[in-house]
Design a protein around this motif. Structure first.
Motif, PDB file in Angstrom:
ATOM      1  N   SER A 150       0.823  -1.213   0.000  1.00  0.00           N
ATOM      2  CA  SER A 150       0.000   0.000   0.000  1.00  0.00           C
ATOM      3  C   SER A 150       0.854   1.260   0.000  1.00  0.00           C
ATOM      4  CB  SER A 150      -0.934   0.003   1.213  1.00  0.00           C
ATOM      5  OG  SER A 150      -1.827  -1.088   1.172  1.00  0.00           O
ATOM      6  N   ALA A 151       2.034   1.163   0.631  1.00  0.00           N
ATOM      7  CA  ALA A 151       2.948   2.310   0.675  1.00  0.00           C
ATOM      8  C   ALA A 151       3.775   2.438  -0.595  1.00  0.00           C
ATOM      9  CB  ALA A 151       3.874   2.184   1.886  1.00  0.00           C
ATOM     10  N   GLY A 152       3.580   1.512  -1.540  1.00  0.00           N
ATOM     11  CA  GLY A 152       4.316   1.569  -2.793  1.00  0.00           C
ATOM     12  C   GLY A 152       5.735   1.033  -2.693  1.00  0.00           C
ATOM     13  N   LEU A 153       6.034   0.330  -1.604  1.00  0.00           N
ATOM     14  CA  LEU A 153       7.392  -0.180  -1.402  1.00  0.00           C
ATOM     15  C   LEU A 153       7.574  -1.589  -1.971  1.00  0.00           C
ATOM     16  CD1 LEU A 153       8.023   1.093   2.241  1.00  0.00           C
ATOM     17  CD2 LEU A 153       8.750   2.128   0.085  1.00  0.00           C
ATOM     18  N   LEU A 154       6.467  -2.284  -2.220  1.00  0.00           N
ATOM     19  CA  LEU A 154       6.496  -3.581  -2.891  1.00  0.00           C
ATOM     20  C   LEU A 154       5.504  -3.518  -4.045  1.00  0.00           C
ATOM     21  CD1 LEU A 154       6.453  -6.053   0.153  1.00  0.00           C
ATOM     22  CD2 LEU A 154       8.436  -5.346  -1.194  1.00  0.00           C
ATOM     23  N   ARG A 155       5.718  -4.344  -5.065  1.00  0.00           N
ATOM     24  CA  ARG A 155       4.848  -4.284  -6.240  1.00  0.00           C
ATOM     25  C   ARG A 155       3.424  -4.708  -5.873  1.00  0.00           C
ATOM     26  NH1 ARG A 155       4.678  -9.525  -8.423  1.00  0.00           N
ATOM     27  NH2 ARG A 155       6.423 -10.881  -7.797  1.00  0.00           N
ATOM     28  N   ALA A 156       2.469  -4.035  -6.485  1.00  0.00           N
ATOM     29  CA  ALA A 156       1.059  -4.228  -6.150  1.00  0.00           C
ATOM     30  C   ALA A 156       0.574  -5.634  -6.480  1.00  0.00           C
ATOM     31  CB  ALA A 156       0.203  -3.195  -6.877  1.00  0.00           C
ATOM     32  N   THR A 157       1.219  -6.300  -7.438  1.00  0.00           N
ATOM     33  CA  THR A 157       0.779  -7.630  -7.860  1.00  0.00           C
ATOM     34  C   THR A 157       1.423  -8.754  -7.049  1.00  0.00           C
ATOM     35  OG1 THR A 157       2.525  -7.696  -9.544  1.00  0.00           O
ATOM     36  CG2 THR A 157       0.339  -6.869 -10.219  1.00  0.00           C
ATOM     37  N   LEU A 158       2.179  -8.400  -6.015  1.00  0.00           N
ATOM     38  CA  LEU A 158       2.877  -9.406  -5.219  1.00  0.00           C
ATOM     39  C   LEU A 158       1.882 -10.363  -4.555  1.00  0.00           C
ATOM     40  CD1 LEU A 158       5.512 -10.457  -3.831  1.00  0.00           C
ATOM     41  CD2 LEU A 158       5.033  -8.818  -1.987  1.00  0.00           C
ATOM     42  N   ASP A 159       2.189 -11.641  -4.614  1.00  0.00           N
ATOM     43  CA  ASP A 159       1.412 -12.652  -3.882  1.00  0.00           C
ATOM     44  C   ASP A 159       1.867 -12.583  -2.426  1.00  0.00           C
ATOM     45  OD1 ASP A 159       0.264 -14.886  -2.734  1.00  0.00           O
ATOM     46  OD2 ASP A 159       0.744 -16.239  -4.392  1.00  0.00           O
ATOM     47  N   ILE A 160       1.234 -11.712  -1.645  1.00  0.00           N
ATOM     48  CA  ILE A 160       1.724 -11.444  -0.289  1.00  0.00           C
ATOM     49  C   ILE A 160       1.545 -12.647   0.635  1.00  0.00           C
ATOM     50  CG2 ILE A 160       1.489  -8.941  -0.441  1.00  0.00           C
ATOM     51  CD1 ILE A 160      -1.126  -9.115   1.052  1.00  0.00           C
ATOM     52  N   GLU A 161       0.545 -13.474   0.375  1.00  0.00           N
ATOM     53  CA  GLU A 161       0.355 -14.652   1.233  1.00  0.00           C
ATOM     54  C   GLU A 161       1.507 -15.644   1.057  1.00  0.00           C
ATOM     55  OE1 GLU A 161      -3.472 -16.331   0.544  1.00  0.00           O
ATOM     56  OE2 GLU A 161      -4.553 -14.636   1.438  1.00  0.00           O
ATOM     57  N   TYR A 162       1.919 -15.861  -0.184  1.00  0.00           N
ATOM     58  CA  TYR A 162       3.039 -16.777  -0.399  1.00  0.00           C
ATOM     59  C   TYR A 162       4.344 -16.155   0.081  1.00  0.00           C
ATOM     60  CZ  TYR A 162       6.256 -20.088  -2.446  1.00  0.00           C
ATOM     61  OH  TYR A 162       7.250 -21.024  -2.602  1.00  0.00           O
ATOM     62  N   ALA A 163       4.500 -14.853  -0.126  1.00  0.00           N
ATOM     63  CA  ALA A 163       5.712 -14.173   0.340  1.00  0.00           C
ATOM     64  C   ALA A 163       5.814 -14.264   1.861  1.00  0.00           C
ATOM     65  CB  ALA A 163       5.703 -12.712  -0.105  1.00  0.00           C
ATOM     66  N   ALA A 164       4.677 -14.122   2.556  1.00  0.00           N
ATOM     67  CA  ALA A 164       4.673 -14.220   4.015  1.00  0.00           C
ATOM     68  C   ALA A 164       5.037 -15.629   4.457  1.00  0.00           C
ATOM     69  CB  ALA A 164       3.301 -13.833   4.559  1.00  0.00           C
ATOM     70  N   PHE A 165       4.481 -16.627   3.776  1.00  0.00           N
ATOM     71  CA  PHE A 165       4.814 -18.016   4.080  1.00  0.00           C
ATOM     72  C   PHE A 165       6.307 -18.259   3.904  1.00  0.00           C
ATOM     73  CE2 PHE A 165       5.903 -21.984   1.878  1.00  0.00           C
ATOM     74  CZ  PHE A 165       5.717 -22.891   2.908  1.00  0.00           C
ATOM     75  N   MET A 166       6.874 -17.762   2.798  1.00  0.00           N
ATOM     76  CA  MET A 166       8.277 -17.977   2.496  1.00  0.00           C
ATOM     77  C   MET A 166       9.178 -17.321   3.542  1.00  0.00           C
ATOM     78  SD  MET A 166      10.308 -17.043  -1.030  1.00  0.00           S
ATOM     79  CE  MET A 166       9.928 -15.298  -0.850  1.00  0.00           C
ATOM     80  N   LEU A 167       8.871 -16.081   3.914  1.00  0.00           N
ATOM     81  CA  LEU A 167       9.680 -15.375   4.909  1.00  0.00           C
ATOM     82  C   LEU A 167       9.608 -16.068   6.267  1.00  0.00           C
ATOM     83  CD1 LEU A 167       8.832 -11.679   3.993  1.00  0.00           C
ATOM     84  CD2 LEU A 167      11.098 -12.739   3.850  1.00  0.00           C
ATOM     85  N   ASN A 168       8.422 -16.520   6.634  1.00  0.00           N
ATOM     86  CA  ASN A 168       8.252 -17.197   7.911  1.00  0.00           C
ATOM     87  C   ASN A 168       8.969 -18.537   7.923  1.00  0.00           C
ATOM     88  OD1 ASN A 168       6.846 -17.695  10.571  1.00  0.00           O
ATOM     89  ND2 ASN A 168       5.913 -19.321   9.358  1.00  0.00           N
ATOM     90  N   ASP A 169       8.835 -19.280   6.838  1.00  0.00           N
ATOM     91  CA  ASP A 169       9.444 -20.604   6.755  1.00  0.00           C
ATOM     92  C   ASP A 169      10.973 -20.496   6.861  1.00  0.00           C
ATOM     93  OD1 ASP A 169       8.548 -23.377   6.371  1.00  0.00           O
ATOM     94  OD2 ASP A 169       9.791 -23.354   4.582  1.00  0.00           O
ATOM     95  N   TYR A 170      11.539 -19.567   6.113  1.00  0.00           N
ATOM     96  CA  TYR A 170      12.990 -19.394   6.157  1.00  0.00           C
ATOM     97  C   TYR A 170      13.435 -18.819   7.499  1.00  0.00           C
ATOM     98  CZ  TYR A 170      17.714 -18.428   4.558  1.00  0.00           C
ATOM     99  OH  TYR A 170      19.076 -18.425   4.425  1.00  0.00           O
ATOM    100  N   GLY A 171      12.577 -18.005   8.103  1.00  0.00           N
ATOM    101  CA  GLY A 171      12.913 -17.430   9.402  1.00  0.00           C
ATOM    102  C   GLY A 171      13.101 -18.488  10.472  1.00  0.00           C
TER     103      GLY A 171
END
Length: 205
Positions: A150-171
């Motif tokens: 929303s702040a324009g810092l990531l692309r609007a078409t990003l699959d945020i649910e998968y990105a969140a899963f990936m960041l959490n999994d690697y974390g």
């Protein structure tokens, strides 16, 4: 009267929880019994079960509170960042520090290894109580990434649910790596985390 009763129940819950965490830290999670928790908290075993169905629930309640605290603080600070990498690393730092407030590295070394193989896309074998907490963290992280979009810092078409899963999994994997060190080197850990996060972000912007 009802207000006083609720205060007493909240105090008893905190006492049981803190007694359990102290025992977990001193003798390990697996070695701790509900009977020992009850004795340390100066309550009966049925009282412990009236507040927590298992010792896993005691631990996960504290972890969930730490996760929510990290997410809330990170989301509050989003406007201060022009770079999404700084925002996500701020969240990761808070999440790790608060996780260590709940459990010392030795206890994480005991808890994480059996869970890591179960944290992939198919989590059907993950214990239900842990799955609820993990799913809640992914959902909260999805909101954080949504704020960045929303702040324009990531692309609007990003699959945020998968990105969140990936960041959490690697974390989780990164956290285990940190905990396996006899003397956790947090400076190197933060630097490695920033590099790996920057690599993942390169596909999100």
């Amino acid at each position: 009267m009802s207000g006083l009763r609720e205060q007493q129940k909240a105090l008893r819950r905190r006492t049981i929880s803190q007694s359990a965490l102290t025992l977990f830290a001193h003798q390990g999670f697996q070695a701790t019994t509900m009977e020992q928790i009850a004795r340390t908290a100066a309550v009966s075993v049925p009282t412990v079960f009236a507040y927590f169905g298992s010792k896993q629930e005691i631990l996960l309640e504290k972890l969930h509170a730490a996760d929510r605290r990290a997410i809330a603080e990170a989301r509050e600070r989003i406007a201060q960042y022009a770079n999404p990498l700084d925002a996500i690393c701020d969240f990761q730092r808070r999440l790790t520090e608060y996780a260590f407030e709940v459990m010392p590295p030795a206890l994480w070394r005991e808890i994480l290894p059996p869970l890591l193989p179960l944290l992939g896309p198919d989590q059907s074998a993950l214990p239900e109580a842990y799955k609820r907490v993990n799913d809640a963290l992914v959902q909260e992280l999805t909101l954080l990434l949504g704020d960045l979009c929303s702040a324009g810092l990531l692309r609007a078409t990003l699959d945020i649910e998968y990105a969140a899963f990936m960041l959490n999994d690697y974390g989780h994997l990164q956290l285990l790596r940190l905990c396996t060190q006899s003397e956790p080197d947090k400076q190197t850990f933060w630097a490695d985390t920033r590099r790996s996060t920057a690599f993942m972000l390169s596909g999100m912007q």
